[in-house]
Design an enzyme around this catalytic site. Structure first.
Site, PDB file in Angstrom:
ATOM      1  N   ASN A 209      -7.287   2.338   0.334  1.00  0.00           N
ATOM      2  CA  ASN A 209      -8.454   1.465   0.256  1.00  0.00           C
ATOM      3  C   ASN A 209      -9.704   2.302   0.432  1.00  0.00           C
ATOM      4  O   ASN A 209      -9.654   3.312   1.126  1.00  0.00           O
ATOM      5  CB  ASN A 209      -8.428   0.445   1.405  1.00  0.00           C
ATOM      6  CG  ASN A 209      -7.478  -0.690   1.140  1.00  0.00           C
ATOM      7  OD1 ASN A 209      -7.323  -1.126   0.013  1.00  0.00           O
ATOM      8  ND2 ASN A 209      -6.839  -1.172   2.184  1.00  0.00           N
ATOM      9  N   LYS A 288       6.645  15.851  -6.768  1.00  0.00           N
ATOM     10  CA  LYS A 288       5.502  15.364  -7.546  1.00  0.00           C
ATOM     11  C   LYS A 288       5.999  14.797  -8.873  1.00  0.00           C
ATOM     12  O   LYS A 288       6.757  15.459  -9.596  1.00  0.00           O
ATOM     13  CB  LYS A 288       4.540  16.533  -7.784  1.00  0.00           C
ATOM     14  CG  LYS A 288       3.262  16.107  -8.437  1.00  0.00           C
ATOM     15  CD  LYS A 288       2.310  17.273  -8.608  1.00  0.00           C
ATOM     16  CE  LYS A 288       1.163  16.848  -9.500  1.00  0.00           C
ATOM     17  NZ  LYS A 288       0.358  17.962  -9.932  1.00  0.00           N
ATOM     18  N   ASP A 306       1.465  -6.938   8.662  1.00  0.00           N
ATOM     19  CA  ASP A 306       0.099  -7.288   9.062  1.00  0.00           C
ATOM     20  C   ASP A 306      -0.018  -6.977  10.552  1.00  0.00           C
ATOM     21  O   ASP A 306       0.475  -7.713  11.403  1.00  0.00           O
ATOM     22  CB  ASP A 306      -0.189  -8.771   8.782  1.00  0.00           C
ATOM     23  CG  ASP A 306      -1.664  -9.098   9.001  1.00  0.00           C
ATOM     24  OD1 ASP A 306      -2.248  -8.570   9.974  1.00  0.00           O
ATOM     25  OD2 ASP A 306      -2.227  -9.862   8.197  1.00  0.00           O
ATOM     26  N   LYS A 341      -4.832 -15.817  11.129  1.00  0.00           N
ATOM     27  CA  LYS A 341      -4.376 -14.679  11.946  1.00  0.00           C
ATOM     28  C   LYS A 341      -4.187 -15.084  13.405  1.00  0.00           C
ATOM     29  O   LYS A 341      -3.632 -14.305  14.186  1.00  0.00           O
ATOM     30  CB  LYS A 341      -5.372 -13.528  11.859  1.00  0.00           C
ATOM     31  CG  LYS A 341      -5.618 -13.050  10.439  1.00  0.00           C
ATOM     32  CD  LYS A 341      -5.271 -11.601  10.238  1.00  0.00           C
ATOM     33  CE  LYS A 341      -5.515 -11.207   8.791  1.00  0.00           C
ATOM     34  NZ  LYS A 341      -4.814 -10.028   8.375  1.00  0.00           N
TER      35      LYS A 341
HETATM   36  O1  C5P Z   1      -5.732 -10.177   5.587  1.00  0.00           O
HETATM   37  P1  C5P Z   1      -6.864  -9.236   5.508  1.00  0.00           P
HETATM   38  O2  C5P Z   1      -6.442  -7.848   5.107  1.00  0.00           O
HETATM   39  O3  C5P Z   1      -8.005  -9.689   4.686  1.00  0.00           O
HETATM   40  O4  C5P Z   1      -7.405  -9.172   7.007  1.00  0.00           O
HETATM   41  C1  C5P Z   1      -8.250  -8.203   7.465  1.00  0.00           C
HETATM   42  C2  C5P Z   1      -7.990  -7.946   8.930  1.00  0.00           C
HETATM   43  O5  C5P Z   1      -6.599  -7.796   9.182  1.00  0.00           O
HETATM   44  C3  C5P Z   1      -8.605  -6.659   9.401  1.00  0.00           C
HETATM   45  O6  C5P Z   1      -8.957  -6.829  10.780  1.00  0.00           O
HETATM   46  C4  C5P Z   1      -7.488  -5.645   9.226  1.00  0.00           C
HETATM   47  O7  C5P Z   1      -7.642  -4.541  10.080  1.00  0.00           O
HETATM   48  C5  C5P Z   1      -6.274  -6.467   9.572  1.00  0.00           C
HETATM   49  N1  C5P Z   1      -5.063  -6.080   8.815  1.00  0.00           N
HETATM   50  C6  C5P Z   1      -3.985  -5.529   9.479  1.00  0.00           C
HETATM   51  N2  C5P Z   1      -2.849  -5.197   8.808  1.00  0.00           N
HETATM   52  C7  C5P Z   1      -2.753  -5.415   7.478  1.00  0.00           C
HETATM   53  C8  C5P Z   1      -3.827  -5.978   6.776  1.00  0.00           C
HETATM   54  C9  C5P Z   1      -4.973  -6.286   7.478  1.00  0.00           C
HETATM   55  O8  C5P Z   1      -4.068  -5.339  10.703  1.00  0.00           O
HETATM   56  N3  C5P Z   1      -1.632  -5.084   6.846  1.00  0.00           N
END
Ligand code: C5P
Length: 400
Positions: A209, A288, A306, A341
């Site tokens: 990202n 590679k 997550d 969340k």
């Molecule tokens: O669901 P989304 O990615 O939009 O949510 C963003 C929040 O969730 C941020 O605080 C990010 O650090 C956290 N996040 C996470 N693990 C992931 C995706 C997002 O902790 N796999």
């Protein structure tokens, strides 16, 4: 105006870095501080009192027997009303004098007679910094409660390379501003994630990202400034670790998850600022991948855990703060994300206005609604966020 109303005594000792102290004086004044400059005789050989006088708008002091102080009490009076004494540059000789309690000129006398904290920004040749005597003095000073800004390693005016360079004026200024932040979070433990994650496709290619890590690092720094103990789990970024913060480097979301899992227990607050990749290649190739003759390629992806949702769902979860970078419908998306969340606080911004920038415009969402923080530098935004967290903790808010 982060230093509005603060009274600072800026001491300069003899060293080439004294020219940088002029810029520090200007920065302090710009930040709202009242700056009184005191120089040693050697410092005045490198930069003139007139320069400091013009920059601070105040008289500059050098001599212990200055006639401007009628009762010869200058060595006490000039520091009595001060909130902080900063000596930049602080020479090896000056460090030695302070460590011994010597007072043979105006600046060393003021330092010995002080009631306020003392911050030294050392500047000297690498061999002087590394000498047994200076090592000993630095230890003594730290044990006496003297604060240090630097030094840094790098090119030196003498042509040598190594430890002993004075920090840049902006870095010293930031440390001073940080030191004056209210210690709202003393005794609290923070875990912060920051930066992107990298999900390997093969040994040299990744899916990632866009994230500079600046916001997460600002949060870690602001929490530390507010007195918290801070562990920062960081994806790959090109940023310096904030002073006093423990940093753990990771690459992938799985590694980040592992570190968070191992450290969540015992934390009071978890702030998840990292831009975690939602998916990872199901299989990373060991070698590679050759492009060969192919016209395109398909990479099969699987979901990453997550991390934030996992943390918030733990029994005895810490106070969890999420971040959301949205490209549209900020309020609706942010509110839905906070609920989904299961977290008490979410900081949201429009991604296109913050990515890579030093500024942000966050809005905080909690159970009471939306709290826009206005637009400003990320560190300023982080300080406001940290103050909000501290207030919620004080009012007894736990997870959800
Ligand atoms: O669901 P989304 O990615 O939009 O949510 C963003 C929040 O969730 C941020 O605080 C990010 O650090 C956290 N996040 C996470 N693990 C992931 C995706 C997002 O902790 N796999």
């Amino acid at each position: 105006m982060t230093l509005k109303g603060k009274k600072i005594l800026l001491g300069l000792t003899g060293g080439v870095a004294a020219y940088k102290a002029a810029e520090l004086a200007r920065g302090l004044v710009k930040a709202g501080a009242n700056v009184r400059a005191v120089m040693t005789k050697s410092a005045a050989k490198f930069v003139t009192p007139t320069t400091l006088q013009a920059l601070t708008g105040q008289e500059v002091w050098i001599d212990l027997w200055d006639k401007r102080v009628p009762d010869a009490m200058g060595h006490i009076e000039l520091s009595r009303d001060r909130d902080l004494i900063v000596v930049a540059p602080a020479s090896a000789n000056f460090m030695a004098k302070v460590a011994q309690g010597l007072a043979d000129d105006l600046l060393s006398t003021l330092v010995l007679a002080r009631r306020c904290p003392l911050l030294l920004a050392p500047a000297m040749n690498v061999e002087m910094w590394q000498s047994a005597a200076t090592r000993r003095n630095a230890k003594t000073l730290a044990a006496d409660g003297v604060l240090f800004a630097g030094p840094a390693a790098g090119d030196q005016a003498c042509g040598e390379v190594g430890m002993g360079r004075m920090l840049e004026p902006g870095q010293i200024l930031a440390l001073i501003e940080g030191g004056f932040q209210p210690k709202r979070l003393a005794g609290k433990r923070f875990l912060v994630t920051a930066g992107p994650t990298e999900e390997p496709i093969d040994p040299v290619r990744v899916i990632t990202n866009s994230s500079s890590g600046k916001m997460g690092y600002a949060v870690a720094r602001a929490a530390r400034e507010a007195g918290a103990g801070v562990v920062l789990v960081s994806g790959p970024v090109a940023l310096e670790t904030p002073e006093g913060v423990q940093r753990i480097n990771v690459r992938s979301a799985a590694q980040m998850f592992g570190e968070v899992k191992a450290r969540l227990k015992g934390c009071d607050v978890f702030v998840s600022v990292a831009a975690v990749a939602d998916f990872r290649p199901k299989k990373a190739a060991r070698q590679k991948i050759k492009k060969g003759e192919r016209e395109g390629m398909v990479i099969e992806m699987e979901r990453n855990p997550d991390i934030l949702a996992w943390a918030a769902a733990q029994k005895n979860a810490p106070f969890c703060v999420g971040f959301a970078a949205e490209s549209e419908n900020l309020a609706a998306n942010a509110k839905a994300k906070r609920r989904k969340k299961g977290i008490p606080l979410l900081a949201a911004n429009l991604a296109q206005k913050a990515l890579g920038s030093d500024e942000n415009a966050l809005t905080l969402y909690d159970e009471r609604g939306a709290h826009p923080l206005g637009r400003g530098p990320k560190l300023e935004q982080a300080r406001k966020l940290v103050a909000h967290v501290a207030a919620m903790l004080r009012s007894g808010k736990k997870a959800r």
